[in-house]
Scaffold this active site. Sequence first.
Site, PDB file in Angstrom:
ATOM      1  N   ASP A   1       0.825  -1.207   0.000  1.00 54.16           N
ATOM      2  CA  ASP A   1       0.000   0.000   0.000  1.00 54.16           C
ATOM      3  C   ASP A   1       0.864   1.263   0.000  1.00 54.16           C
ATOM      4  O   ASP A   1       1.806   1.393   0.786  1.00 54.16           O
ATOM      5  CB  ASP A   1      -0.902  -0.008   1.236  1.00 54.16           C
ATOM      6  CG  ASP A   1      -1.838   1.186   1.294  1.00 54.16           C
ATOM      7  OD1 ASP A   1      -2.678   1.311   0.399  1.00 54.16           O
ATOM      8  OD2 ASP A   1      -1.702   1.991   2.235  1.00 54.16           O
ATOM      9  N   ALA A   2       0.532   2.207  -0.880  1.00 55.10           N
ATOM     10  CA  ALA A   2       1.084   3.572  -0.888  1.00 55.10           C
ATOM     11  C   ALA A   2       2.578   3.615  -0.585  1.00 55.10           C
ATOM     12  O   ALA A   2       3.008   4.217   0.396  1.00 55.10           O
ATOM     13  CB  ALA A   2       0.293   4.449   0.094  1.00 55.10           C
TER      14      ALA A   2
ATOM     15  N   GLU B   1       1.655  -0.040  -4.864  1.00 54.56           N
ATOM     16  CA  GLU B   1       0.739   1.060  -5.161  1.00 54.56           C
ATOM     17  C   GLU B   1       1.549   2.342  -5.020  1.00 54.56           C
ATOM     18  O   GLU B   1       2.073   2.639  -3.948  1.00 54.56           O
ATOM     19  CB  GLU B   1      -0.441   1.099  -4.196  1.00 54.56           C
ATOM     20  CG  GLU B   1      -1.405   2.232  -4.553  1.00 54.56           C
ATOM     21  CD  GLU B   1      -2.250   2.722  -3.379  1.00 54.56           C
ATOM     22  OE1 GLU B   1      -3.207   3.479  -3.628  1.00 54.56           O
ATOM     23  OE2 GLU B   1      -1.950   2.378  -2.230  1.00 54.56           O
TER      24      GLU B   1
ATOM     25  N   ASP C   1      -2.568   3.901 -12.004  1.00 50.01           N
ATOM     26  CA  ASP C   1      -3.753   4.755 -11.902  1.00 50.01           C
ATOM     27  C   ASP C   1      -3.961   5.610 -13.150  1.00 50.01           C
ATOM     28  O   ASP C   1      -5.096   6.008 -13.448  1.00 50.01           O
ATOM     29  CB  ASP C   1      -3.643   5.669 -10.673  1.00 50.01           C
ATOM     30  CG  ASP C   1      -4.113   4.985  -9.393  1.00 50.01           C
ATOM     31  OD1 ASP C   1      -4.659   3.876  -9.480  1.00 50.01           O
ATOM     32  OD2 ASP C   1      -3.934   5.566  -8.308  1.00 50.01           O
TER      33      ASP C   1
ATOM     34  N   GLN D   1     -10.994   3.766  -5.968  1.00 50.53           N
ATOM     35  CA  GLN D   1     -11.680   4.610  -6.931  1.00 50.53           C
ATOM     36  C   GLN D   1     -13.195   4.546  -6.795  1.00 50.53           C
ATOM     37  O   GLN D   1     -13.903   5.439  -7.248  1.00 50.53           O
ATOM     38  CB  GLN D   1     -11.261   4.238  -8.357  1.00 50.53           C
ATOM     39  CG  GLN D   1      -9.765   4.352  -8.606  1.00 50.53           C
ATOM     40  CD  GLN D   1      -9.224   5.754  -8.364  1.00 50.53           C
ATOM     41  OE1 GLN D   1      -9.948   6.744  -8.444  1.00 50.53           O
ATOM     42  NE2 GLN D   1      -7.931   5.845  -8.078  1.00 50.53           N
TER      43      GLN D   1
END
Length: 581
Positions: free
Chosen positions: A244-245, A281, A306, A380
């Site tokens: 994640d991130a 991500e 993305d 999203q």
Amino acid sequence: MQFEVWAPQADRVTLHCEGTTRALARDPGREGWWTGEAEAVDGSRYGFALDDGPVLPDPRSRRQPDGPDGLSAVVDHGRHEWRARWAGRGLPGAVLYELHVGTYTREGTLDAAAERLDHLVELGVTHVELMPLCPFPGRHGWGYEGVSLWAVHEPYGGPEALKRFVDRAHGLGLGVVLDVVHNHLGPSGNHLPPFGPYFTDTHTTPWGSAVNLDAPGSDEVRAFLVGSALAWLRDYRIDGLRLDAVHQLYDTRARHFLEELSAAVDALAGEVGRPLFLIAESDMNNPRFITRRAENGLGLHAQWNDDFHHALHTALTGEAQGYYADFAREPFAALAKTLTGGYFHDGTYSSFRGRHHGRPLDRTRVAGHRLLGYSQTHDQIGNRAQGDRLAALLSPGLLACAATLTLTAPFTPMLFMGEEWAAGTPWQFFTDHTDPELAESVRRGRRREFAAHGWAEEDVPDPQDPATRERSCLDWSEPEREPHARVLAWYRRLIALRHAQPDLTDPDLAATRVAYDEEDRWLAFRRGDVRVAVNLGKRTAAIPLGTGRVEVLAAWEPVPEPGPDGLLHVPGESCVVLTRP
């Protein structure tokens, strides 16, 4: 058994195990570590007291039966009898399916989700990507506020349920990917700070102090995170991790944490004899994340893209707010750029950020499967005010076009649960914080966030209301009804084509050729002998295909063969996949 804990700031550490206490001794070979032995078996409850303070759960706890604030429990991974013989399944040629355990079924457990895996086999996906499973306060939540990074959320079924899920998935031929969060811990139930410098004020994140990857004490923090990642892959036989991130993993050391992690995962893959992978991500559009370590990259195996989502979303919906603005100016041009170059922002100006962003991807060095493409994700959908899916915004024909572009693009496709049948249920932001002040803070913050964008407060779902989670659960009666059944059949057909047509898994990004018309709202591209055409407009589009015989592999609406002029007439809001025989 042997107990150990890293507590460099403590003068005394006491083990509390099944009603007995024992003082731990400093480990002479490892600075800051304390060790000791005590009688314990699988399921024994224990915790550590620092300097005669309260008994806290083990930072490396494998199980939290009573939640993040309770005692830890011993887990003997050797007791589980694995049934499936599994050689592993890598990313090339994969189709991923993102799944949230708490809403995939109304029961909201790993065992209930495992009973629905036959649906995914029939769909044709190759890997299930589970959203985070680490414990968090309460029963229901997205999972991104988890703590106890080595344990499994007890309301989902705990460690044994995850093993049963993985075993059944592997028995059905499905790989399993797990979403892990290394960039922050949740605001409630985080007991790491008393043990040591797990966090640092050297950097800040949207969640507060950053995880300590480069300040004093960071060697052990990095080892803690790497050890957690390897435990999922080794002890639970997970096939890959979604990180994640990663842009919030601040690290100024010469060897970045992600490089260290990728090297450790590759080494474990060699040890266990099956492919293992890491998916990042990241919103940085930095090719270094997915460049090999030997070429001065960080060595991650893939990343979410993305930019492809944003280009596709704006072309489908016309939305232009926030980060969609740059893509919405010429959405078909943006879509064409991502299909051939991966990134849209590759050093271009980003109005959302107020600066130039990204750098070009070297298509001769980066295979297309290293980018994940998708039309919908938990972020999203769930980060919209009402959690509305594309199915709430678009006709079935446009949903078919979105599926076609996602499943025939040169990326590794990923679906979000329920999109394959145009689920009518939303997927909203929900929490179950047990701290009343935190719950109210989250509720007000959510409403304040969307009020700034013109939403009335009463129209923003209350994250703490159990009905918000209930609304977000999939309705498994829908796939039997129209128009859901037709959309599901289309997804199954496209995935089958992807597996059957080698051109659709060709890793060469540079080989994709795209044509489009912004005004008439159509786009077509070629991958080897396969041609794909989508018409997002309402009127029939005449798309130049070139002369020569073609064979229709799949069409949402009937499409006549091109005439001598080489024009393919595609009905409005429809799509077609063809090949040169």
